[in-house]
Design an enzyme around this catalytic site. Sequence first.
Site, PDB file in Angstrom:
ATOM      1  CB  SER A   1       9.550   4.906  14.854  1.00  0.00           C
ATOM      2  OG  SER A   1       9.280   4.914  13.389  1.00  0.00           O
ATOM      3  CG  LEU A   2      13.028   7.497  21.085  1.00  0.00           C
ATOM      4  CD1 LEU A   2      14.393   6.674  20.283  1.00  0.00           C
ATOM      5  CD2 LEU A   2      13.343   8.677  21.339  1.00  0.00           C
TER       6      LEU A   2
ATOM      7  CD  GLU B   1      -3.178  -1.025   2.409  1.00  0.00           C
ATOM      8  OE1 GLU B   1      -4.594  -1.739   2.472  1.00  0.00           O
ATOM      9  OE2 GLU B   1      -2.344  -0.778   3.115  1.00  0.00           O
TER      10      GLU B   1
ATOM     11  CB  SER C   1       9.772   6.340   8.823  1.00  0.00           C
ATOM     12  OG  SER C   1      10.010   6.190  10.185  1.00  0.00           O
TER      13      SER C   1
ATOM     14  CB  CYS D   1       0.741   7.132  11.232  1.00  0.00           C
ATOM     15  SG  CYS D   1       2.440   6.555  12.385  1.00  0.00           S
TER      16      CYS D   1
ATOM     17  CB  CYS E   1       6.393  -2.185  16.107  1.00  0.00           C
ATOM     18  SG  CYS E   1       7.788  -1.462  16.085  1.00  0.00           S
TER      19      CYS E   1
ATOM     20  CB  CYS F   1       2.313  -0.982  13.698  1.00  0.00           C
ATOM     21  SG  CYS F   1       2.882  -0.989  12.072  1.00  0.00           S
TER      22      CYS F   1
END
Length: 372
Positions: free
Chosen positions: A224-225, A91, A201, A345, A129, A132
């Site tokens: 991405s912290l 995507e 990222s 996101c 993650c 996500c």
Amino acid sequence: MAYKSVFDFSVVKSEFENAGIKPHFIPLIWKHVLQNPNCQWDEIPSLPSAAYPLLNSKFISCTSTLHSIINSNDTVTTKLLVKLQNGEFVEAVIMRYDTRLGKYDGKPRPGGPRSTLCISSQVGCKMGCKFCATGSMGFKNNLSSGEIVEQLVHASRISAIRNVVFMGMGEPLNNYASVVEAIRVMTASPFQLSPKKITVSTVGIIHAINKLQTDIPNLNLAVSLHAPVQDIRCQIMPAARAFPLERLMNTLRDYQNNSHQKIFIEYIMLDGVNDEEQHAHQLGKLLETLQVVINLIPFNPIGTLSHFSTSNDQKVTRFQKILRGTYNIRTTVRKQMGQDISGACGQLVVSLPDKSSTGSAGLLTDIEDLRI
């Protein structure tokens, strides 16, 4: 035989050189393909005669196809479902902005309409993650550089793309060679995007961050912290165990010392996990010696795949005030686009279009504006 993408630069260059054809003809081919989506190779003028049989036997203008285009109710977000040659899907998301509708420091912004493309680098992701949707797919395969560029090709026929962010499916730095080659194509003719308009990222792949600044100067780096201490980071981002926070911060300092550029910090707001005042102070102290822009990202629910909840507006505002007021760190809050089409996101996970979805949201700040 599977044909190769004509946008796979290293493959085309190698074949051309072996056939005695100069590589400087490659951008001419790309330009023609962009202007003529269904062209035949024989229709491209002014190529050496040896190029035509080579192109016909080994290459195709696009190995991927645009399976579907899904427009959000917000009228500014479009999700592209792209089918790859191997039958898998990725995507990409087009996000449109009009800078004239907002202000910066109380003054009207210059410019006008522009579009940013959020692009994928892998089918699925191995980082896992827990917040996500893409991570729930697991990892399937890397994209070739041509398959990455083809997302820009498809999107460019829908909207003029000014910025590209590698924030779609996958961890870009786990597909380093293809991502770097794709960016080099995007910054060359006929695309001619500035590296300053491209953002990569990463969850923090330390060795690749060290290499990236040398390979592509002036590129934007986003990290991405998502947590200010290692323990919390490992709980929500299992891959963080391989990239200890102290080592990551040292790497970012070196990157910044060499690049002299701001670093974007992405921080997803998870209720009761990383959104308390103490976490804001920990984050401020962690980053106060760096030149960063922190982007606070409200968590996007992904159905039964997560036990997390979205931080309420009051918590997000308080978190932002601490970072700004106490630590003088520029901090923005991402206003989500395309939630109704699962284009926001953390929501990118391959599924066939569901036109029954409803709801909308607007993103007021483009990645380009955060460079100011």
